[in-house]
Scaffold this motif. Structure first.
Motif, mmCIF file in Angstrom:
data_model
loop_
_atom_site.group_PDB
_atom_site.id
_atom_site.type_symbol
_atom_site.label_atom_id
_atom_site.label_comp_id
_atom_site.label_asym_id
_atom_site.label_seq_id
_atom_site.Cartn_x
_atom_site.Cartn_y
_atom_site.Cartn_z
ATOM 1 N N ARG A 1 0.818 -1.241 -0.523
ATOM 2 C CA ARG A 1 -0.030 0.417 -0.018
ATOM 3 C C ARG A 1 1.002 0.909 0.182
ATOM 4 N NH1 ARG A 1 -5.110 -1.409 -1.193
ATOM 5 N NH2 ARG A 1 -5.406 -3.649 -0.536
ATOM 6 N N ALA A 2 2.446 1.606 -0.213
ATOM 7 C CA ALA A 2 2.964 2.804 0.185
ATOM 8 C C ALA A 2 2.503 3.959 -1.671
ATOM 9 C CB ALA A 2 4.564 1.675 -0.696
ATOM 10 N N SER A 3 2.019 3.071 -1.928
ATOM 11 C CA SER A 3 2.495 4.150 -3.124
ATOM 12 C C SER A 3 1.017 4.934 -2.994
ATOM 13 C CB SER A 3 2.324 3.179 -5.001
ATOM 14 O OG SER A 3 1.452 1.904 -5.311
ATOM 15 N N LEU A 4 0.087 3.879 -2.716
ATOM 16 C CA LEU A 4 -1.529 4.474 -2.571
ATOM 17 C C LEU A 4 -1.551 5.551 -1.036
ATOM 18 C CD1 LEU A 4 -4.449 4.592 -4.085
ATOM 19 C CD2 LEU A 4 -4.333 2.298 -2.073
ATOM 20 N N THR A 5 -1.069 4.815 -0.332
ATOM 21 C CA THR A 5 -0.555 5.912 1.141
ATOM 22 C C THR A 5 0.187 7.349 1.084
ATOM 23 O OG1 THR A 5 -0.165 3.395 2.390
ATOM 24 C CG2 THR A 5 0.024 5.770 3.440
ATOM 25 N N ASP A 6 1.079 7.473 0.264
ATOM 26 C CA ASP A 6 1.783 7.883 -0.234
ATOM 27 C C ASP A 6 1.339 9.247 -1.502
ATOM 28 O OD1 ASP A 6 3.713 7.005 1.158
ATOM 29 O OD2 ASP A 6 5.108 6.373 -0.603
ATOM 30 N N LEU A 7 0.786 8.383 -2.552
ATOM 31 C CA LEU A 7 -0.081 9.624 -2.998
ATOM 32 C C LEU A 7 -1.801 10.342 -2.661
ATOM 33 C CD1 LEU A 7 -2.236 8.059 -6.463
ATOM 34 C CD2 LEU A 7 -3.548 9.112 -4.628
ATOM 35 N N THR A 8 -2.007 9.684 -1.518
ATOM 36 C CA THR A 8 -2.810 10.014 0.043
ATOM 37 C C THR A 8 -2.389 11.391 0.554
ATOM 38 O OG1 THR A 8 -2.932 8.691 1.049
ATOM 39 C CG2 THR A 8 -5.419 9.135 -0.752
ATOM 40 N N THR A 9 -1.440 10.729 0.903
ATOM 41 C CA THR A 9 -0.632 11.517 1.504
ATOM 42 C C THR A 9 -0.106 13.056 0.619
ATOM 43 O OG1 THR A 9 0.607 9.940 3.424
ATOM 44 C CG2 THR A 9 1.410 11.805 2.974
ATOM 45 N N THR A 10 0.431 13.100 -0.001
ATOM 46 C CA THR A 10 0.829 14.083 -0.809
ATOM 47 C C THR A 10 0.017 14.655 -1.147
ATOM 48 O OG1 THR A 10 2.973 12.775 -1.388
ATOM 49 C CG2 THR A 10 2.227 14.721 -2.941
ATOM 50 N N ALA B 1 0.940 5.577 -9.907
ATOM 51 C CA ALA B 1 0.431 4.588 -9.185
ATOM 52 C C ALA B 1 -1.581 4.811 -9.388
ATOM 53 C CB ALA B 1 0.110 5.472 -7.744
ATOM 54 N N VAL B 2 -1.491 6.024 -10.325
ATOM 55 C CA VAL B 2 -3.276 6.096 -10.673
ATOM 56 C C VAL B 2 -3.661 5.062 -11.717
ATOM 57 C CG1 VAL B 2 -4.309 7.874 -11.316
ATOM 58 C CG2 VAL B 2 -3.400 8.261 -9.434
ATOM 59 N N ARG B 3 -2.545 4.747 -12.530
ATOM 60 C CA ARG B 3 -3.046 4.251 -14.046
ATOM 61 C C ARG B 3 -3.161 2.648 -13.492
ATOM 62 N NH1 ARG B 3 3.106 5.534 -16.966
ATOM 63 N NH2 ARG B 3 2.160 7.987 -17.808
ATOM 64 N N GLU B 4 -2.403 1.999 -11.812
ATOM 65 C CA GLU B 4 -2.857 0.952 -11.674
ATOM 66 C C GLU B 4 -4.116 0.946 -11.213
ATOM 67 O OE1 GLU B 4 -0.765 -1.447 -12.762
ATOM 68 O OE2 GLU B 4 0.358 -0.020 -13.562
ATOM 69 N N VAL B 5 -4.694 1.671 -10.630
ATOM 70 C CA VAL B 5 -6.271 1.491 -10.435
ATOM 71 C C VAL B 5 -6.871 1.360 -10.601
ATOM 72 C CG1 VAL B 5 -8.552 3.109 -9.490
ATOM 73 C CG2 VAL B 5 -6.183 3.860 -8.454
ATOM 74 N N TYR B 6 -7.832 -0.368 -10.649
ATOM 75 C CA TYR B 6 -8.588 -1.550 -10.941
ATOM 76 C C TYR B 6 -9.756 -0.907 -11.700
ATOM 77 C CZ TYR B 6 -11.383 -5.277 -11.483
ATOM 78 O OH TYR B 6 -11.475 -6.582 -12.214
ATOM 79 N N VAL B 7 -10.712 -1.192 -12.473
ATOM 80 C CA VAL B 7 -11.602 -0.342 -13.248
ATOM 81 C C VAL B 7 -12.481 -1.769 -13.965
ATOM 82 C CG1 VAL B 7 -13.221 1.075 -14.885
ATOM 83 C CG2 VAL B 7 -10.862 1.503 -13.987
ATOM 84 N N ALA B 8 -13.481 -2.575 -13.373
ATOM 85 C CA ALA B 8 -14.237 -3.622 -13.569
ATOM 86 C C ALA B 8 -15.046 -3.248 -14.910
ATOM 87 C CB ALA B 8 -14.862 -3.950 -12.405
#
Length: 351
Positions: A7-16, A220-227
């Motif tokens: 979760r490091a990338s997603l956590t960094d995203l929200t924090t930044t 990191a945003v590119r890797e967000v899953y879209v069903a």
């Protein structure tokens, strides 16, 4: 490859993103939804069109976003006498070297602020088309890559029509989203007088994020899953604009792609690595409305593009749990069995 349980990338995203949001909101009072949309467009690798009446902080918003990120920034004041070479650059003959030397224009920055873009001629406006779509500039047969991240934030006044050139459809289609700042509330305006009455808030604004951080967050945003049901929902919404009786021009396939990318960024800003239908509904109007052309009859009836998008949202079926055959996000799975981040099979993570 980032793993599903990392979760490091997603956590960094929200924090930044939270740091940048607080920094910009320190300048733009009482407009959190506008600031969030600006961040969404930046992380989705898009461009933002800010359209509103004079004096509500359009340019201030663009400058605050640029200064909150340690990126190179250039401001272009669009005027009727501005030339395309003033934006893209020009090749100048060097007498000592006896060769042409390219002098980059203002477009060679990571965040480009185009102030009152509709005051420039269509010829000058077209100088932005290649850079906004392909992130490159071609001068005298030579192609130059633009820096990363790259974002154009353009402003225009919809009420000052004298001496302006309305943006053509091809130009508007390059912008991922359009936002109107609007007037602040009485409380926010009173706070603005207290905070900004003496000095400009931009004078003390410091960068709270770096360019290389933004590049990582974009990845990191590119890797967000879209069903699949969500992707089909996006396509159905855009397709409905092309057959609506109140529209003579619907949204393009580029709009479909922009809406999908924006929803992934919005989901990431909410701390999720999967997209919900709520993300699509929230961004449908900002992403689609400025690309639509109402018919003459709709204009006589004072039907706006935003109203048409709202009607399409009401009529288009929303994916449900039974339709997509998935369950809500489950508890954390063992790390050894975790699939690749952003590539988990349907049913394992939300949608």
């Amino acid at each position: 490859m980032t793993t599903y349980d990392d979760r490091a990338s997603l956590t960094d995203l929200t924090t930044t993103a939270e740091r940048v949001r607080r920094s910009v909101e320190g300048v733009i009072e009482g407009k959190p939804e506008v600031v969030r949309l600006s961040l969404t467009v930046l992380l989705a690798e898009g461009h933002l069109l800010i359209e509103d009446v004079p004096g509500v902080g359009k340019t201030m918003l663009a400058k605050a976003l640029a200064r909150s990120i340690d990126c190179s920034a250039q401001r272009i004041q669009f005027t009727p006498d501005l030339l395309p070479s003033d934006i893209t650059g020009v090749s100048i003959y060097d007498q000592q070297r006896r060769d042409f030397e390219f002098k980059p224009g203002a477009i060679f920055a990571q965040i480009v602020i185009g102030d009152e873009i509709n005051r420039a001629s269509p010829k000058t406006q077209s100088a932005l088309l290649e850079s906004m779509e392909e992130r490159q500039v071609t001068i005298d047969g030579q192609t130059y890559e633009l820096p990363t991240p790259f974002m154009v934030v353009a402003t225009q006044n919809p009420v000052e029509m004298e001496g302006t050139y309305p943006l053509p459809e091809a130009q508007r289609d390059r912008f991922m989203a359009r936002v109107s700042v609007g007037y602040p509330s009485a409380e926010a305006e009173l706070q603005m007088l207290d905070v900004h009455g003496g000095v400009s808030p931009l004078d003390d604004l410091q960068a709270v994020a770096h360019a290389h951080d933004m590049v990582k967050l974009i990845e990191a945003v590119r890797e967000v899953y879209v069903a699949e049901p969500i992707r089909r929902y996006v396509v159905d919404l855009v397709s409905a604009t092309r057959t609506h009786p109140d529209l003579r021009l619907g949204a393009s396939p580029r709009a479909t792609l922009h809406l999908l990318r924006a929803t992934k960024a919005s989901a990431a800003l909410s701390g999720r690595d999967y997209v919900l239908p709520d993300d699509v509904q929230e961004l449908a109007a900002p992403v689609l409305a400025h690309r639509l052309l109402p018919t003459a009859q709709a204009q006589l009836n004072r039907r706006t593009a935003e109203q048409v998008v709202a009607e399409i949202l009401q009529r288009t079926p929303v994916p449900t749990a039974s339709a997509r055959g998935t369950q809500p996000p489950a508890a954390a799975a063992p790390r050894a069995a975790a699939p690749a981040y952003g590539q988990q099979p349907p049913g394992s993570r939300g949608f």
